[in-house]
Design a protein around this motif. Structure first.
Motif, PDB file in Angstrom:
ATOM      1  N   PHE A 271       0.763  -1.259   0.076  1.00 13.37           N
ATOM      2  CA  PHE A 271       0.132  -0.009   0.154  1.00 13.37           C
ATOM      3  C   PHE A 271       0.928   1.211  -0.096  1.00 13.37           C
ATOM      4  O   PHE A 271       0.212   2.309   0.092  1.00 13.37           O
ATOM      5  CB  PHE A 271      -0.863   0.017   1.202  1.00 13.37           C
ATOM      6  N   ASP A 272       2.229   1.023   0.078  1.00 10.68           N
ATOM      7  CA  ASP A 272       2.999   2.392   0.010  1.00 10.68           C
ATOM      8  C   ASP A 272       2.910   3.000  -1.335  1.00 10.68           C
ATOM      9  O   ASP A 272       3.798   3.975  -1.688  1.00 10.68           O
ATOM     10  CB  ASP A 272       4.486   1.890   0.109  1.00 10.68           C
ATOM     11  N   ASP A 273       2.087   2.602  -2.359  1.00  5.59           N
ATOM     12  CA  ASP A 273       1.959   3.572  -3.616  1.00  5.59           C
ATOM     13  C   ASP A 273       1.346   4.868  -3.259  1.00  5.59           C
ATOM     14  O   ASP A 273       1.261   5.741  -3.861  1.00  5.59           O
ATOM     15  CB  ASP A 273       1.654   2.779  -4.528  1.00  5.59           C
ATOM     16  N   SER A 274       0.440   4.743  -1.951  1.00  9.93           N
ATOM     17  CA  SER A 274      -0.011   6.133  -1.563  1.00  9.93           C
ATOM     18  C   SER A 274       0.908   6.645  -0.327  1.00  9.93           C
ATOM     19  O   SER A 274       0.241   7.586   0.237  1.00  9.93           O
ATOM     20  CB  SER A 274      -1.456   5.645  -1.463  1.00  9.93           C
ATOM     21  N   ASN A 275       2.046   6.176  -0.087  1.00  9.02           N
ATOM     22  CA  ASN A 275       2.820   6.812   1.072  1.00  9.02           C
ATOM     23  C   ASN A 275       3.201   8.174   0.901  1.00  9.02           C
ATOM     24  O   ASN A 275       4.043   8.389   0.150  1.00  9.02           O
ATOM     25  CB  ASN A 275       3.918   5.776   1.457  1.00  9.02           C
ATOM     26  N   PRO A 276       2.749   9.181   1.900  1.00  9.93           N
ATOM     27  CA  PRO A 276       2.947  10.385   1.354  1.00  9.93           C
ATOM     28  C   PRO A 276       4.657  10.650   1.489  1.00  9.93           C
ATOM     29  O   PRO A 276       4.928  11.944   0.754  1.00  9.93           O
ATOM     30  CB  PRO A 276       2.485  11.159   2.548  1.00  9.93           C
ATOM     31  N   ASN A 277       5.487   9.896   2.033  1.00 14.17           N
ATOM     32  CA  ASN A 277       7.035  10.142   2.065  1.00 14.17           C
ATOM     33  C   ASN A 277       7.376   9.651   0.580  1.00 14.17           C
ATOM     34  O   ASN A 277       8.762  10.365   0.286  1.00 14.17           O
ATOM     35  CB  ASN A 277       7.566   8.965   3.031  1.00 14.17           C
ATOM     36  N   PHE A 278       6.629   9.516  -0.274  1.00 15.45           N
ATOM     37  CA  PHE A 278       7.062   9.111  -1.686  1.00 15.45           C
ATOM     38  C   PHE A 278       6.185   9.702  -2.579  1.00 15.45           C
ATOM     39  O   PHE A 278       4.970   9.820  -2.738  1.00 15.45           O
ATOM     40  CB  PHE A 278       7.251   7.750  -1.953  1.00 15.45           C
ATOM     41  N   TRP A 279       6.804  10.993  -3.387  1.00 13.23           N
ATOM     42  CA  TRP A 279       6.027  11.891  -3.786  1.00 13.23           C
ATOM     43  C   TRP A 279       5.099  11.380  -5.142  1.00 13.23           C
ATOM     44  O   TRP A 279       3.958  11.893  -5.263  1.00 13.23           O
ATOM     45  CB  TRP A 279       7.006  13.120  -4.422  1.00 13.23           C
ATOM     46  N   ASN A 280       5.592  10.378  -5.585  1.00 15.20           N
ATOM     47  CA  ASN A 280       4.698   9.652  -6.651  1.00 15.20           C
ATOM     48  C   ASN A 280       4.697   8.280  -6.326  1.00 15.20           C
ATOM     49  O   ASN A 280       4.437   7.639  -7.447  1.00 15.20           O
ATOM     50  CB  ASN A 280       5.763   9.938  -8.034  1.00 15.20           C
ATOM     51  N   GLY A 281       4.604   7.806  -5.183  1.00 14.23           N
ATOM     52  CA  GLY A 281       4.481   6.494  -4.860  1.00 14.23           C
ATOM     53  C   GLY A 281       5.713   5.848  -4.571  1.00 14.23           C
ATOM     54  O   GLY A 281       6.767   5.934  -5.456  1.00 14.23           O
ATOM     55  N   GLU A 282       5.843   4.966  -3.666  1.00 13.75           N
ATOM     56  CA  GLU A 282       7.138   4.081  -3.382  1.00 13.75           C
ATOM     57  C   GLU A 282       7.073   3.023  -4.640  1.00 13.75           C
ATOM     58  O   GLU A 282       6.272   2.603  -5.149  1.00 13.75           O
ATOM     59  CB  GLU A 282       7.027   3.297  -2.219  1.00 13.75           C
ATOM     60  N   LEU A 283       8.198   2.869  -5.360  1.00 13.09           N
ATOM     61  CA  LEU A 283       8.421   2.321  -6.535  1.00 13.09           C
ATOM     62  C   LEU A 283       8.031   0.840  -6.546  1.00 13.09           C
ATOM     63  O   LEU A 283       7.233   0.506  -7.574  1.00 13.09           O
ATOM     64  CB  LEU A 283      10.153   2.235  -6.689  1.00 13.09           C
ATOM     65  N   ILE A 284       8.184   0.084  -5.796  1.00 10.84           N
ATOM     66  CA  ILE A 284       7.728  -1.380  -5.742  1.00 10.84           C
ATOM     67  C   ILE A 284       6.285  -1.437  -5.657  1.00 10.84           C
ATOM     68  O   ILE A 284       5.686  -2.431  -6.589  1.00 10.84           O
ATOM     69  CB  ILE A 284       8.463  -2.237  -4.684  1.00 10.84           C
ATOM     70  N   ALA A 285       5.885  -0.931  -4.773  1.00  5.80           N
ATOM     71  CA  ALA A 285       4.449  -0.922  -4.596  1.00  5.80           C
ATOM     72  C   ALA A 285       3.665  -0.398  -5.737  1.00  5.80           C
ATOM     73  O   ALA A 285       2.496  -0.743  -6.359  1.00  5.80           O
ATOM     74  CB  ALA A 285       4.024  -0.291  -3.432  1.00  5.80           C
ATOM     75  N   THR A 286       4.117   0.956  -6.413  1.00  4.74           N
ATOM     76  CA  THR A 286       3.709   1.387  -7.564  1.00  4.74           C
ATOM     77  C   THR A 286       3.694   0.593  -8.797  1.00  4.74           C
ATOM     78  O   THR A 286       2.710   0.397  -9.674  1.00  4.74           O
ATOM     79  CB  THR A 286       4.435   2.766  -7.646  1.00  4.74           C
ATOM     80  N   LEU A 287       4.986   0.023  -8.887  1.00  5.63           N
ATOM     81  CA  LEU A 287       5.078  -0.860  -9.908  1.00  5.63           C
ATOM     82  C   LEU A 287       4.133  -2.152 -10.077  1.00  5.63           C
ATOM     83  O   LEU A 287       3.589  -2.475 -11.101  1.00  5.63           O
ATOM     84  CB  LEU A 287       6.580  -1.508 -10.325  1.00  5.63           C
TER      85      LEU A 287
END
Length: 375
Positions: A16-32
């Motif tokens: 669920f770190d694709d929506s983690n606010p510490n990553f401006w465009n989503g944490e890479l692994i979760a986003t991929l």
């Protein structure tokens, strides 16, 4: 070609770190993972990292033993089970399932009006426990059936592994587990690793060496990380493995989308390393047969703009060497500690003629031509 993709999250990170606010465009692994086509478990899986809170326990294909969050963070407990889970999913066969309903599941079914027996109590009033009944169908049985029906052939023709931090090391571990498995030993493996870090005391052969089943290895490494316990690994590969490794400015999390000025908080100050890593992760995965959408699609001009921005901000990146996720730093101001296989060495000394970029981590000036091996 039937490609199966495994995404290994880093320590403390989860799907669920694709929506983690510490990553401006989503944490890479979760986003991929969230951008991957096909069906989860049939075509791909994402595995939460050690110390992330056991959010996936109920769906694992092995019993992970309910590890504590703190021991997962400090020592990586649970990642062996993560690797075994991925191995069983690739084979389409679980060896564990939680057949008992939890209290939460029981209450959910009751509230929905599903006709299930009342919970039964046992023991004295002080030590009373409740039995909430059996599941009619476990998540594992459901996923196994979907895999059997939808994955053709059952054993993929290629397996692509992507991971950050201990997730990167998990890629090494899974590749080695596959080559030791009679069903999977001949399946080609591709690995895209982002700053693979095993943690203190975790330098063993299955985490730092790779077999001949790994056909291509791509790694991006954080030049300016100095946190104690964050020595990264460049694995020793078998003859014939196509290996490309690249140094980028920034800290451990900078490379997966944390663009903050300190490499740990919020903000979009230093986004370029994360943009470059994401672009080439997407490029490699698509070339390897993984279905992805919502890709960045950076062209040479955009890449060159990223390089120029990184060069202009070099003093900011160098300042990150004073920061530490663990309150203590290691290495020197000039060099990060790296394990090249079982041998510790300095960051810039990891290079040889067999690599696609022979300068390896000693590469001083990145240009668009530096990435030719990835296209």
């Amino acid at each position: 070609m039937s490609a199966f993709t495994v995404y290994f999250c880093g320590t403390g990170s989860h799907r669920f770190d694709d929506s983690n606010p510490n990553f401006w465009n989503g944490e890479l692994i979760a986003t991929l993972a969230s951008h991957t086509g096909g069906r989860e478990f049939v075509d791909w899986i994402v595995v939460d990292g050690p110390g992330s809170g056991n959010l996936q326990d109920d769906a694992l294909f092995v019993d992970d033993g309910d590890h504590l969050k703190v021991t997962g963070t400090l020592f990586g407990t649970g990642w062996n089970e993560n690797v075994q889970h991925a191995l069983q999913v690739i084979k389409g066969k679980s060896n564990w399932a939680r057949t008992k309903l939890t209290e939460q599941q029981y209450e959910h079914l009751k509230q929905a009006g599903i006709p299930i027996p009342d919970a039964s109590a046992a023991g004295s009033w002080f030590w009373r426990t409740y039995d909430y009944g059996e599941r009619a169908v476990t998540p594992q049985a459901l996923q196994e059936q979907l895999i059997k029906q939808m994955r053709k052939p059952l054993i993929p023709s290629v397996v692509n592994l992507v991971g950050w931090s201990r997730g990167g090391i998990s890629c090494h571990m899974l590749a080695n587990a596959m080559v030791a498995d009679p069903q999977l030993r001949d399946v080609p493996v591709n690995i895209f690793a982002i700053d693979p870090v095993p943690g203190v005391g975790n330098i063993q052969a299955d985490r730092v060496q790779l077999g001949a089943n790994v056909k291509e290895y791509v790694g991006f490494y954080a030049r300016d990380e100095r946190s104690k316990g964050f020595a990264c690994v460049v694995p020793v590969t078998a003859f014939g493995t196509r290996m490309s490794i690249f140094p980028l400015p920034g800290r451990h999390a900078t490379l997966v989308g944390n663009a903050s000025a300190d490499g740990a908080s919020t903000g979009k100050v230093l986004p370029e390393p994360g943009m470059i890593v994401r672009h080439f992760a997407e490029t490699c995965l698509k070339r390897w047969g993984t279905a992805l959408d919502k890709c960045q699609g950076l062209d040479d001009q955009a890449l060159e703009t990223c390089h120029q921005a990184m060069a202009a901000a070099d003093s900011q990146y160098l300042a990150l060497r004073q920061q530490s996720y663990t309150a203590i730093t290691e290495g020197s101001q000039q060099e990060r500690i790296v394990h090249h296989g079982l041998n510790p060495t300095e960051f810039s000394k990891v290079a040889n003629e067999g690599m696609q970029t022979k300068e390896g981590l000693g590469l001083r000036q990145l240009t668009c031509d530096s990435y030719q091996s990835l296209h």
